[in-house]
Design an enzyme around this catalytic site. Structure first.
Site, short mmCIF file in Angstrom:
data_model
loop_
_atom_site.label_atom_id
_atom_site.label_comp_id
_atom_site.label_asym_id
_atom_site.label_seq_id
_atom_site.Cartn_x
_atom_site.Cartn_y
_atom_site.Cartn_z
N LYS A 189 0.85 -1.20 0.00
CA LYS A 189 0.00 0.00 0.00
C LYS A 189 0.88 1.25 0.00
O LYS A 189 1.53 1.56 1.00
CB LYS A 189 -0.91 0.05 1.22
CG LYS A 189 -1.97 1.15 1.05
CD LYS A 189 -2.55 1.65 2.34
CE LYS A 189 -1.83 2.83 2.91
NZ LYS A 189 -1.83 4.05 2.07
N GLU A 192 -1.38 7.47 -0.06
CA GLU A 192 -2.47 7.98 -0.91
C GLU A 192 -2.03 9.23 -1.68
O GLU A 192 -2.64 9.59 -2.67
CB GLU A 192 -3.71 8.27 -0.05
CG GLU A 192 -3.53 9.27 1.08
CD GLU A 192 -2.91 8.65 2.36
OE1 GLU A 192 -2.44 7.49 2.31
OE2 GLU A 192 -2.91 9.35 3.39
N GLY A 247 3.26 4.14 13.18
CA GLY A 247 4.04 2.92 13.45
C GLY A 247 3.60 2.23 14.73
O GLY A 247 3.45 1.02 14.79
N GLU A 264 10.30 1.62 10.19
CA GLU A 264 11.27 2.69 9.90
C GLU A 264 10.53 3.99 10.13
O GLU A 264 9.65 4.37 9.35
CB GLU A 264 11.74 2.62 8.43
CG GLU A 264 12.50 1.37 8.08
CD GLU A 264 13.87 1.30 8.74
OE1 GLU A 264 14.38 2.34 9.18
OE2 GLU A 264 14.41 0.19 8.83
N CYS A 298 13.44 11.45 6.64
CA CYS A 298 13.66 10.85 7.97
C CYS A 298 15.08 11.11 8.44
O CYS A 298 15.33 11.23 9.63
CB CYS A 298 13.36 9.36 7.93
SG CYS A 298 14.33 8.49 6.69
N GLU A 398 10.31 16.21 15.16
CA GLU A 398 10.67 16.10 13.75
C GLU A 398 9.88 17.17 12.99
O GLU A 398 8.68 17.02 12.75
CB GLU A 398 10.28 14.69 13.27
CG GLU A 398 10.77 14.38 11.90
CD GLU A 398 10.34 13.01 11.43
OE1 GLU A 398 9.16 12.65 11.63
OE2 GLU A 398 11.16 12.33 10.82
P1 NAD Z 1 2.34 8.40 7.78
O1 NAD Z 1 2.67 7.61 8.99
O2 NAD Z 1 1.29 9.42 7.87
O3 NAD Z 1 1.89 7.42 6.59
C1 NAD Z 1 2.70 6.37 6.12
C2 NAD Z 1 1.82 5.31 5.48
O4 NAD Z 1 0.98 4.73 6.47
C3 NAD Z 1 0.90 5.82 4.39
O5 NAD Z 1 0.83 4.86 3.36
C4 NAD Z 1 -0.43 5.92 5.11
O6 NAD Z 1 -1.56 5.83 4.26
C5 NAD Z 1 -0.36 4.73 6.04
N1 NAD Z 1 -1.24 4.79 7.21
C6 NAD Z 1 -1.75 5.90 7.83
N2 NAD Z 1 -2.52 5.53 8.88
C7 NAD Z 1 -2.48 4.17 8.94
C8 NAD Z 1 -3.07 3.19 9.81
N3 NAD Z 1 -3.85 3.53 10.84
N4 NAD Z 1 -2.81 1.88 9.57
C9 NAD Z 1 -2.00 1.51 8.56
N5 NAD Z 1 -1.43 2.39 7.69
C10 NAD Z 1 -1.67 3.70 7.89
O7 NAD Z 1 3.74 8.98 7.30
P2 NAD Z 1 4.00 9.99 6.10
O8 NAD Z 1 3.49 11.33 6.52
O9 NAD Z 1 3.54 9.40 4.82
O10 NAD Z 1 5.61 10.00 6.07
C11 NAD Z 1 6.36 10.83 6.87
C12 NAD Z 1 6.96 10.07 8.04
O11 NAD Z 1 7.70 8.95 7.57
C13 NAD Z 1 7.95 10.88 8.82
O12 NAD Z 1 7.75 10.73 10.21
C14 NAD Z 1 9.31 10.30 8.44
O13 NAD Z 1 10.32 10.46 9.36
C15 NAD Z 1 8.96 8.88 8.22
N6 NAD Z 1 9.96 8.23 7.36
C16 NAD Z 1 10.85 7.37 7.92
C17 NAD Z 1 11.83 6.78 7.14
C18 NAD Z 1 12.81 5.81 7.74
O14 NAD Z 1 13.41 5.05 6.98
N7 NAD Z 1 13.03 5.79 9.04
C19 NAD Z 1 11.89 7.05 5.79
C20 NAD Z 1 10.98 7.95 5.25
C21 NAD Z 1 10.00 8.52 6.05
#
Ligand code: NAD
Length: 505
Positions: A189, A192, A247, A264, A298, A398
């Site tokens: 997935k 979006e 997460g 991650e 990140c 962050e």
């Molecule tokens: P997000 O957590 O909002 O969304 C990530 C994914 O999770 C999306 O596909 C989203 O649709 C899905 N999601 C949202 N709610 C969910 C739920 N309840 N159950 C299952 N899936 C769900 O993150 P984002 O805003 O897309 O990305 C930014 C974040 O990602 C930042 O905190 C960044 O640090 C982190 N990030 C970490 C790394 C790493 O390798 N450590 C790399 C890139 C980004």
């Protein structure tokens, strides 16, 4: 020199709106409802995507489960799996331009960076193909004359892959080829906000001869699609990249049936600059570390901890360099920094800067949204904030924007303590010409990756991941493959010499 270097709208024709559907069991499927992605830089609709339902997510899990259980992929010789992955890598390379354009328009990142990420992703697929043929276990030949034991590694099963918007194709490629190399089947997935390159990959997987059902892609939102992928008992493992908050939710949901979870998550990554460092190189790396991907990274080097003797001069150097970084139209190949992903996120970034200002910090560069000529205002100025104290939100959270926070230190111990006084532990850096300073830092800092006299260099061979609230598990490298494997011990008896347990009299 004005405050910054701006690249106005480039004269580049925009592509037609792309339609994205799910790819489940080797077939393209649409949903009753759709979502649209509006380009953060150009304000036009880039893609229209099927908006997945719970039933569609469950159908994708069922397809992955069936494909795993009948062994159409997991029981192939590793050589055959590697051949498919290599073919995918070639196809990615042949499609860099097409993928980079849509990734740029959906995410707002510069086209030159998107090209690099897509081409670099091909290398991840090649590396995973090579690793597929290296899987080995242990054998125990010293257990006595009657016994022999082996420890086998097996694919863990069905893997849910949930990815974010900031590096859509790159992060997918840090996970999917490694899961496939291990012999797993997958349900993916994408975010979006950036679904297109993931959907486009399905076309390449099909062309490369991946059996139907081995990879299934469901488009849509975290609720309901992501939640089903985390909860469904037919899934053996979830690998997630995204925010720490989501997460934790995924971890809680997955705990219901004890599936494995790899996370991650976020970071608040420090770079410590000692007075004996090569300060020109350090300043360049600091500027790169904080403005790359407009700070929506990140690994963003969002806080620097500078020795107080050089803090003023070093900050001035960073500010001067920042003014030369090209901000503006992501479609211009000269642009180094593009747009902010959504207006809401832009407001959140500004909120941190304004709160720091109100609490006594000094904004010595930028601070505030930016209007790029010919485009909208969904950009943010390169920003440097000094006179920050460690308790301020801007120094702890962050921020995920082009905002550098400057803290100072007197002793090495104090610098390490500042680094470790954080919820996160993704990456950390040190700048010094003294090898002892660097090695002590590398040992004592709490982070999954430590860079000494460099920042954000990465290689498929070198594993990546975080400690503390930056995540659990590792990606890429050998450990990245092992995450997707289960371990089985096989204990064998040789001959029939063992005394029976039951004593018959
Ligand atoms: P997000 O957590 O909002 O969304 C990530 C994914 O999770 C999306 O596909 C989203 O649709 C899905 N999601 C949202 N709610 C969910 C739920 N309840 N159950 C299952 N899936 C769900 O993150 P984002 O805003 O897309 O990305 C930014 C974040 O990602 C930042 O905190 C960044 O640090 C982190 N990030 C970490 C790394 C790493 O390798 N450590 C790399 C890139 C980004």
């Amino acid at each position: 020199m004005t405050e910054m270097t701006l690249i106005p709208r480039a004269d580049v024709a925009l592509p037609d709106v792309r339609m994205n559907r799910h790819w489940i069991g080797g077939a393209w499927l649409d949903s009753a409802e759709h979502s649209e992605r509006v380009s953060p830089s150009h304000g036009v609709v880039v893609s229209r995507s099927a908006k997945g339902t719970e039933d569609e997510a469950r159908a994708a899990v069922a397809a992955a489960r069936a494909a795993f259980d009948d062994g159409r992929w997991s029981r192939l010789p590793a050589k055959a799996r590697a051949a498919v992955l290599l073919q995918v890598a070639d196809l990615i390379e042949a499609n860099v331009e097409r993928f980079a354009l849509i990734e740029t328009l959906e995410s707002g990142k510069p086209i030159s960076q998107a090209r690099g990420e897509v081409a670099g992703a091909a290398d991840l697929w090649r590396y995973a193909a090579a690793l597929a043929r290296t899987v080995e276990g242990d054998s125990f030949n010293g257990l006595g004359p009657e016994m022999l034991a082996t420890v086998l590694k097996e694919p863990i099963g069905v893997v849910s892959i949930i990815t974010p918007w900031n590096f859509p194709f790159w992060i997918l490629s840090q996970k999917l080829p490694f899961a496939l190399a291990a012999g797993c089947t997958c349900v993916v997935k994408p975010s979006e906000m950036t679904p297109s390159t993931t959907a486009m990959l399905a076309e390449l997987l099909d062309q490369a001869g991946l059996p139907a059902g081995v990879v299934n892609i469901v488009l849509g939102y975290g609720q309901p699609v992501g939640a089903v992928l985390a909860a469904d008992a037919r899934v053996d493992m979830v690998t997630f990249t995204g925010s720490t908050a989501v997460g934790k939710t995924i971890s809680r949901i997955a705990a219901d049936n004890l599936k494995k979870v790899a996370l991650e998550l976020g970071g608040k990554n420090p770079q410590v600059i000692f007075p004996d460092a090569d300060l020109d190189s350090a300043a360049d790396a600091v500027v790169f570390g904080v403005f790359f991907n407009v700070g929506q990274c990140c690994n963003s080097g969002s806080r620097i901890i500078v020795h107080e003797d050089i803090a003023e001069a070093f900050t001035a150097k960073v500010v001067e360099l920042s003014q030369h970084v090209t901000f503006g139209d992501p479609l211009d190949p000269e642009t180094q920094v593009g747009a902010i992903v959504t207006p809401e996120h832009g407001a959140k970034i500004d909120g941190y800067v304004q709160a720091a200002k109100a609490a006594g910090a000094r904004v010595v560069l930028g601070g505030g949204p930016l209007d790029v000529p010919g485009l909208g205002a969904q950009f943010y100025r390169p920003t440097v904030v000094t006179d920050v104290t460690p308790d301020m939100a801007i120094a702890r959270d962050e921020v995920f924007g082009p905002v550098l926070t400057v803290l100072t230190f007197r002793t090495a111990e104090e610098a390490i303590a500042l680094c470790n006084d954080a919820e996160y532990g993704l990456s950390a850096g040190v700048w010094s010409e003294n090898v002892h300073t660097c090695l002590t830092f590398a040992r004592e800092v709490q982070a999954g990756t430590v860079w000494t006299n460099t920042w954000m260099d990465g290689f498929p061979e070198v594993t990546f991941g975080g400690v503390k609230q930056s995540g659990q598990g590792r990606e890429i490298g050998r450990y990245g493959l092992e995450e997707f494997m289960e371990i089985k011990s096989v204990v064998m008896r040789i001959g029939r010499t063992r005394a029976n347990w039951v004593k018959t009299r």
